[in-house]
Design a protein around this motif. Structure first.
Motif, PDB file in Angstrom:
ATOM      1  N   THR A  98     -63.816 -21.333 -12.293  1.00 63.13           N
ATOM      2  CA  THR A  98     -62.542 -20.653 -12.480  1.00 63.13           C
ATOM      3  C   THR A  98     -61.432 -21.650 -12.813  1.00 63.13           C
ATOM      4  O   THR A  98     -61.527 -22.836 -12.480  1.00 63.13           O
ATOM      5  CB  THR A  98     -62.141 -19.899 -11.207  1.00 63.13           C
ATOM      6  OG1 THR A  98     -61.824 -20.860 -10.182  1.00 63.13           O
ATOM      7  CG2 THR A  98     -63.257 -19.005 -10.720  1.00 63.13           C
ATOM      8  N   SER A 129     -63.418 -15.413 -12.338  1.00 64.44           N
ATOM      9  CA  SER A 129     -64.500 -15.247 -11.373  1.00 64.44           C
ATOM     10  C   SER A 129     -65.388 -14.048 -11.676  1.00 64.44           C
ATOM     11  O   SER A 129     -66.604 -14.102 -11.477  1.00 64.44           O
ATOM     12  CB  SER A 129     -63.911 -15.103  -9.961  1.00 64.44           C
ATOM     13  OG  SER A 129     -63.311 -16.301  -9.533  1.00 64.44           O
ATOM     14  N   ILE A 132     -68.158 -15.055 -14.251  1.00 64.93           N
ATOM     15  CA  ILE A 132     -69.010 -16.227 -14.046  1.00 64.93           C
ATOM     16  C   ILE A 132     -70.436 -15.839 -13.705  1.00 64.93           C
ATOM     17  O   ILE A 132     -71.398 -16.434 -14.202  1.00 64.93           O
ATOM     18  CB  ILE A 132     -68.397 -17.130 -12.958  1.00 64.93           C
ATOM     19  CG1 ILE A 132     -67.186 -17.859 -13.530  1.00 64.93           C
ATOM     20  CG2 ILE A 132     -69.424 -18.122 -12.426  1.00 64.93           C
ATOM     21  CD1 ILE A 132     -66.490 -18.775 -12.568  1.00 64.93           C
ATOM     22  N   GLY A 144     -72.598 -21.627 -11.302  1.00 62.68           N
ATOM     23  CA  GLY A 144     -71.319 -20.943 -11.300  1.00 62.68           C
ATOM     24  C   GLY A 144     -70.527 -21.291 -10.059  1.00 62.68           C
ATOM     25  O   GLY A 144     -71.071 -21.257  -8.950  1.00 62.68           O
ATOM     26  N   SER A 146     -67.335 -19.910  -8.266  1.00 66.61           N
ATOM     27  CA  SER A 146     -66.502 -18.720  -8.356  1.00 66.61           C
ATOM     28  C   SER A 146     -65.779 -18.484  -7.040  1.00 66.61           C
ATOM     29  O   SER A 146     -66.161 -19.018  -5.989  1.00 66.61           O
ATOM     30  CB  SER A 146     -67.384 -17.509  -8.709  1.00 66.61           C
ATOM     31  OG  SER A 146     -66.673 -16.305  -8.587  1.00 66.61           O
ATOM     32  N   ASP A 229     -58.065 -15.279 -12.554  1.00 64.95           N
ATOM     33  CA  ASP A 229     -57.984 -15.517 -11.133  1.00 64.95           C
ATOM     34  C   ASP A 229     -56.585 -15.294 -10.603  1.00 64.95           C
ATOM     35  O   ASP A 229     -56.081 -16.081  -9.836  1.00 64.95           O
ATOM     36  CB  ASP A 229     -58.458 -16.928 -10.799  1.00 64.95           C
ATOM     37  CG  ASP A 229     -59.960 -17.040 -10.976  1.00 64.95           C
ATOM     38  OD1 ASP A 229     -60.447 -18.171 -10.929  1.00 64.95           O
ATOM     39  OD2 ASP A 229     -60.628 -16.040 -11.145  1.00 64.95           O
TER      40      ASP A 229
END
Length: 229
Positions: A98, A129, A132, A144, A146, A229
């Protein structure tokens, strides 16, 4: 079978339009037509049904579309692997994370990791997020990072970072000993509360705040990096 035949076929199969395929591949339309014809002759099967100015995949074409995509993917992965070996790199790892993580502690961690593992090439994909998990699922990323937990029970996940939740207010001219007593009820009524800069905590947090305080002004946080995000 030549690579350019497969490229032309895949794009033509996706668009069902040889002119559009030619534009996307920066080729002439006759070149696309020749590539498809050569591929059909090689396979001894028609891949498209031609009806006036339209083309549609045959049953064999629909089947070969999946095969062609896998061949091209394997081809590109092999070329990339050879490129990395020629540079002394043994493996490439793609990490999706992110914007919040990119802007905080992760760059320092990755920098140290890269120094400790020079035979690895790290590539970073910056995404919100919610997307991902799909990048990892579709093999576009190996790892990932996240702010959201995974939906898949069989996936391995670990908590990397914990950070405290802090209330930030305008600074007064006093220190902790001589400053005025902070009345949180007054703060929430006086100042705008910026919310939703984190994708997981705010629904429950706002519910708890409303049970204890009167929130007169709220504004959803908008990240300058495409509202991520």
């Amino acid at each position: 079978m030549e690579y350019k035949w497969l490229q032309s076929f895949i794009v033509a199969a996706q668009t069902c339009n040889f002119r559009t395929a030619a534009q996307q591949l920066h080729l002439s339309q006759p070149s696309i037509t020749v590539h498809i014809q050569q591929l059909e002759e090689f396979l001894h099967v028609p891949l498209f049904k031609r009806e006036r100015n339209r083309v549609q995949l045959t049953e064999a074409g629909e089947l070969f579309q999946l095969e062609a995509q896998q061949i091209v993917l394997q081809w590109e992965q092999s070329i990339e692997r050879i490129r990395l070996v020629s540079k002394g790199i043994q493996e490439k790892i793609i990490i999706a994370m992110t914007p919040l993580m990119v802007e905080t502690i992760l760059p320092h961690v990755l920098y140290q990791f890269i120094n400790d593992h020079p035979a690895l090439e790290i590539s970073i994909l910056v995404e919100d997020s919610a997307k991902i998990e799909n990048l990892v699922q579709q093999h576009q990323a190996h790892i990932g990072i996240s702010l959201l937990p995974t939906r898949y029970r069989h996936w391995h996940q670990e908590l990397l970072i914990e950070s405290p939740l802090e209330l930030v207010i305008p600074l007064d001219a006093y220190d902790d000993e001589t400053g005025a007593y902070i009345d949180y009820e007054e703060l929430f009524q006086r100042y705008t509360l910026f919310t939703h800069h984190h994708p997981t905590i705010w629904d429950e947090l706002l519910h708890n705040l409303r049970e204890n305080y009167i929130l007169t002004r709220q504004d959803r946080f908008s990240n300058p990096m495409s509202s991520k995000d």
